[in-house]
Enzyme design. Structure first.
Site, PDB file in Angstrom:
ATOM      1  N   ILE A  58      41.228  48.418  32.748  1.00 33.26           N
ATOM      2  CA  ILE A  58      42.506  48.920  33.199  1.00 33.26           C
ATOM      3  C   ILE A  58      43.053  49.803  32.253  1.00 33.26           C
ATOM      4  O   ILE A  58      42.428  50.690  31.719  1.00 33.26           O
ATOM      5  CB  ILE A  58      43.000  46.960  32.156  1.00 33.26           C
ATOM      6  CG1 ILE A  58      44.324  46.860  32.762  1.00 33.26           C
ATOM      7  CG2 ILE A  58      43.293  47.741  31.011  1.00 33.26           C
ATOM      8  CD1 ILE A  58      44.660  45.018  32.397  1.00 33.26           C
ATOM      9  N   GLY A  59      44.490  49.759  32.833  1.00 39.60           N
ATOM     10  CA  GLY A  59      45.320  51.282  31.575  1.00 39.60           C
ATOM     11  C   GLY A  59      45.658  52.485  32.643  1.00 39.60           C
ATOM     12  O   GLY A  59      45.416  52.608  33.999  1.00 39.60           O
ATOM     13  N   GLU A 117      33.979  45.086  36.952  1.00 34.78           N
ATOM     14  CA  GLU A 117      34.866  44.076  36.430  1.00 34.78           C
ATOM     15  C   GLU A 117      35.840  43.186  36.555  1.00 34.78           C
ATOM     16  O   GLU A 117      36.235  42.789  36.719  1.00 34.78           O
ATOM     17  CB  GLU A 117      34.768  44.530  35.029  1.00 34.78           C
ATOM     18  CG  GLU A 117      34.854  43.545  33.336  1.00 34.78           C
ATOM     19  CD  GLU A 117      34.464  45.262  32.235  1.00 34.78           C
ATOM     20  OE1 GLU A 117      33.500  45.248  32.382  1.00 34.78           O
ATOM     21  OE2 GLU A 117      36.113  44.521  31.811  1.00 34.78           O
ATOM     22  N   GLY A 145      32.616  45.498  29.216  1.00 35.51           N
ATOM     23  CA  GLY A 145      31.245  46.073  30.397  1.00 35.51           C
ATOM     24  C   GLY A 145      30.657  47.689  29.958  1.00 35.51           C
ATOM     25  O   GLY A 145      30.431  48.010  31.480  1.00 35.51           O
TER      26      GLY A 145
END
Ligand code: COA
Length: 436
Positions: free
Chosen positions: A213-214, A235, A333
């Site tokens: 994410i991000g 993931e 992960g």
């Protein structure tokens, strides 16, 4: 929804008793009405010593607060922003574990789950409902819990794959129609755009992507518009992938397994992302035992894994879970995917970081800050990218690595890093071969 008897959240959480372990569904489908009702009972001191576990919840996490000392103990598998302060202060705690083994802790009995609290889509006429945007270790909790409490919420997308469970596996039902927690993608900064460009240059047509994410993943994705036949085995994924699916850039055609499908174990993004996965046979929401297993990841070609770090030393040791001794996030992960990418045919494990923090501290340092957790070892690291370039450390000596890493550090810090490398490796560090 015939044959289902609903009770209130307050009624449902009465099954929780002292010394129980409670598993919470994660991220966008965090079961907030059940958490609120459980905390109300906790405040009334109706039980003691209840352990809470989850990967990462979004929204308030009152069970981690100091006020519940002796009543709840959080033992999370990842330290998210909503429990970070409590974990750093010692009221909450963290279990270091590879993300793909979070389910194993449950399935192999290391952690016995008494109550699983989840949120599901409206069951279909056959009695199947979806775990929606998070399968992760929650499927394992559903399979192993003594009691499963499910909120049935029409806003939970009917995502397919391992996400589909049967209502016969649920003991107690609660109704709710609150919106899922959504996050719109933020703006892309100049630094992230530069990093994104370097990473995008490493992504080959036909690659299978993993990214977290991000801002950096979004920046990378925004630059892949002219690529061909990309696949996703990750993931998680977020909104940045949607325009690439619309354009046909992400089509999964070149994948060796799950051809044509996007695979993930949890999602976090905007309402549009949740609408995209609803009833979408092109998305498989799978058990984390599958998405994050190294030998499964490695079966796809050109796996390109893009992950980030808090700090990296000049030999390539990556710290991603703490700032010194201050715990910040988790192993997650990262290793699962760096290793999977490394073993995949034509795969590229990539660590992408801004050269300095938002406070101007160099993220590249001579040695890791004492107490920093090495999430990925020197041997796991191949590509390192900052806004100053991309270098490949795989197969390179310690001294070569230091030179390469320093070459993409922030210019304001290069001299200090070079001096530290010289002190560490001796005068040979500055030896230059005669040109041929
Ligand atoms: N020294 C001191 N402070 C540092 C630092 C350093 N070397 N690096 C970062 N920080 C601080 C930043 O200033 C920022 O502080 P703030 O919250 O006060 O603004 C904070 O730490 C977060 O830094 P940032 O670089 O913005 O982190 P991020 O949000 O990009 O997350 C990881 C980076 C490494 C924490 C994240 O990628 C992660 O959790 N990785 C491990 C798990 C993983 O890789 N999973 C696989 C993909 S889902």
């Amino acid at each position: 929804m015939k044959n289902i008897k609903f009770v209130t959240a307050q009624e449902a959480v009465k099954v929780i008793k002292s010394n129980d372990r409670v598993h919470l569904h994660s991220v966008a489908v965090t079961p907030h009405p059940l958490i609120a009702a459980m905390c109300e009972r906790g405040r009334n001191k109706e039980f003691r010593n209840v352990r809470i576990q989850h990967i990462h919840t979004e929204g308030p996490a009152p069970y981690a607060d100091q006020e519940f000392e002796g009543i709840f103990q959080l033992e999370s598998f990842f330290v998210g922003h909503n429990v970070r302060k409590q974990t750093q202060a010692g009221w909450a705690d963290y279990i270091p574990v590879f993300l793909h083994e979070t389910q194993r802790l449950i399935r192999e009995g290391y952690l016995k789950v008494n109550v699983a609290m989840i949120q599901i889509s409206v069951p279909d006429k056959f009695g199947y409902a979806s775990l929606g945007t998070s399968v992760d270790a929650t499927l394992a909790a559903v399979e192993n819990a003594e009691t499963v409490i499910a909120i049935v919420n029409p806003k939970v997308p009917r995502a397919f794959g391992d996400a589909m469970i049967h209502i016969n596996d649920i003991d107690i039902f609660v109704e709710d129609d609150s919106d899922l927690i959504a996050k719109d993608p933020g703006p892309i900064s100049d630094t992230d755009r530069k990093i994104g460009r370097y990473v995008a240059e490493l992504v080959e047509d036909g690659a299978t992507l993993q990214m977290g994410i991000g801002a950096i993943p979004n920046a990378v994705l925004s630059m892949l518009g002219n690529h061909k036949d990309l696949g996703v085995h990750s993931e998680m994924f977020a909104d940045g992938i949607l325009p690439l699916v619309d354009k046909g850039v992400v089509n999964g055609k070149n994948k060796a397994i799950d051809k044509g499908k996007m695979v993930a174990t949890f999602l976090m993004g905007s309402k549009s992302l949740y609408e995209f996965v609803h009833d979408n046979p092109g998305v498989a929401m799978q058990d984390v035992a599958y998405t994050n297993r190294v030998n499964i990841i490695a079966q796809n070609p050109k796996v390109t894994a893009i992950n980030s770090a808090l700090q990296i030393d000049i030999t390539g040791q990556v710290c991603a879970d703490s700032i010194g001794t201050t715990h910040y996030s988790g192993v997650g992960g990262q290793i699962d995917f760096l290793r999977g990418a490394s073993l995949s045919q034509g795969g590229k494990p990539i660590i992408a970081i801004p050269s300095v923090t938002n406070k101007g501290i160099s993220k590249i340092s001579p040695i890791l800050t004492p107490g920093a957790g090495v999430v990925s070892t020197r041997a796991n690291i191949h590509w390192l990218v900052t806004e100053y370039g991309a270098v490949n450390l795989y197969g390179r000596t310690l001294q070569d690595r230091a030179k390469l890493i320093i070459s993409i550090a922030h210019p304001d810090h290069q001299e200090t890093l070079d001096k530290a490398a010289f002190e560490r490796f001796g005068p040979h560090f500055h030896f230059v071969w005669d040109a041929e």
